[in-house]
Design a protein around this motif. Sequence first.
Motif: not given
Lengths: 235, 269
Positions: A25, A28, A36-37, A66-69, A71-73, A75-78
């Motif tokens: 994850i 991914w 995104a870049n 899908r950059l925001a998505e 980042m959100a994943f 910064f959770l799975f970190m």
Amino acid sequence: MKVIKEKHPLLMRWTHWVNFPILTIMIWSGLLIYWANDTYTFSLFGVTFIRFFPQGFYDALHIPKRLAEGMAFHFLFMWFFALNGFLYVAYTIISGQWRELLPNRHSFKEAWQVVLHDLHIRKMAPPQNKYNAAQRIAYTAIIVMGFGSLITGLAIYKPVQFNYLVWLCGGYHLARIWHFVLTIGYVLFFLVHVVQVVLAGWNNFRSVISGFEVIDEKPQPVIQIENDETNEKAE
Amino acid sequence: MKLTKRLNKVFSKKKAPKKELTVEQKISRRNFISFGSFLALGSAAYGGWRWLYTSPLEKKGITAQAHAPLRAVLNTNEKIVRGLYSNQNLVKTYPKGMAAKTVRHNSDIGSAGLVDVEAWKLVVKKSNGEMLSIGIDEIMKLPKTEIIYDFKCVEGWDQISHWGGVKFSDFIAHFKLDAETAFEYVGMETPDKKYYVGVDMPSAMHPQTLLAYEVNEKPLPPKHGAPLRLIIPVKYGIKNLKRIGSINFSNTRPRDYWAEQGYDYYAGL
């Protein structure tokens, strides 16, 4: 006669398997950020040799926006990645398993012999305990890499608040490159790891789930067993 | 191991209290238990992942378009990081020679087209209802601060760029807005209200936060938000609003363009 030989403690098996989906994850969601870049290229003297991912790849996977998505994943799975890693390292230190894991002074010489043996160039593999020399080096490197991903990741995540980490990584830009290079490292490790597991066979694979190996022991002269024991003590 | 041993004990007590298990039996028993739990835990993990991946999006509000549990994590991360936040931590600055000659810009939302700089006024909405209307000349009279720092975009690129303007904190002091700094947030919007950000007060009052009117020592070109933009080095580029039209203060989060697109509201570095 079949004998059960204990190999991997429960906690080492669990952290190993928990790490697998977490790392998947992380890679991914990290790629959703990367895509995104997509600026990473391998250039020498102004000539670009490698540019990751051709355009068709992006079109096929609906990657943009899908950059925001990602980042959100990420910064959770970190959190899970870090916790699982700390658990593994702490257990390895406390239980004394590190003795089986860290390379010793013979490992670097022996690892070469292991590689030659794996390539069917050398007939005899060097003697080993739980892990052979090449495994000791590879698995220790993976732990160091995991720690590296954490440090470089935090440096990129909050470069102002963790500015000393950025400094440690050689600057923000370099921290990002390290972070990405480590990811490529995991992917390469994974490929070799899976091939090795397939080659090592069922008994070895089962030990990472059940914790034990089954050894077909033939009755041996007493002297041989004593030798084995002294060898083990010497290690 | 302990678990399997304990399970073994339970099983052996029930089934065969007297007979010692053969090695074959031990092997198949332990295999059954460990592979069974492996499959069960694996399925549970997969179920957990499906739950997260298909979890409903948050209700539309100041933030939107993120999965509700992920938004909760972003907000928790914000709390943790704001606990560590210190205005003493300065963003690294660079010598002038390292600044990019062509400064990258990504988006024209809210700053498309040209603006009549003569007619432009910055509207500041004070908490007592009073409105300030400030021309660019008035702002340029204030002490000028320059910063050459590494501008960081959430997309993952960064560029060293050179900006000039007035410190937000100097601007606050000069226009006697000290009372407004008691609020938790600053909101800023473009004149056409198409682009807008919300920034927490500590980040806004950070000593390196500028209301910038120059890039590379020249007046801002329209695509960089002429005549006045925000340069807030402690945040990702998505918080560096171009062409500021109005400023307001509040204790609730002001609306934020990118947070409505699913991004982290705080977006702090």
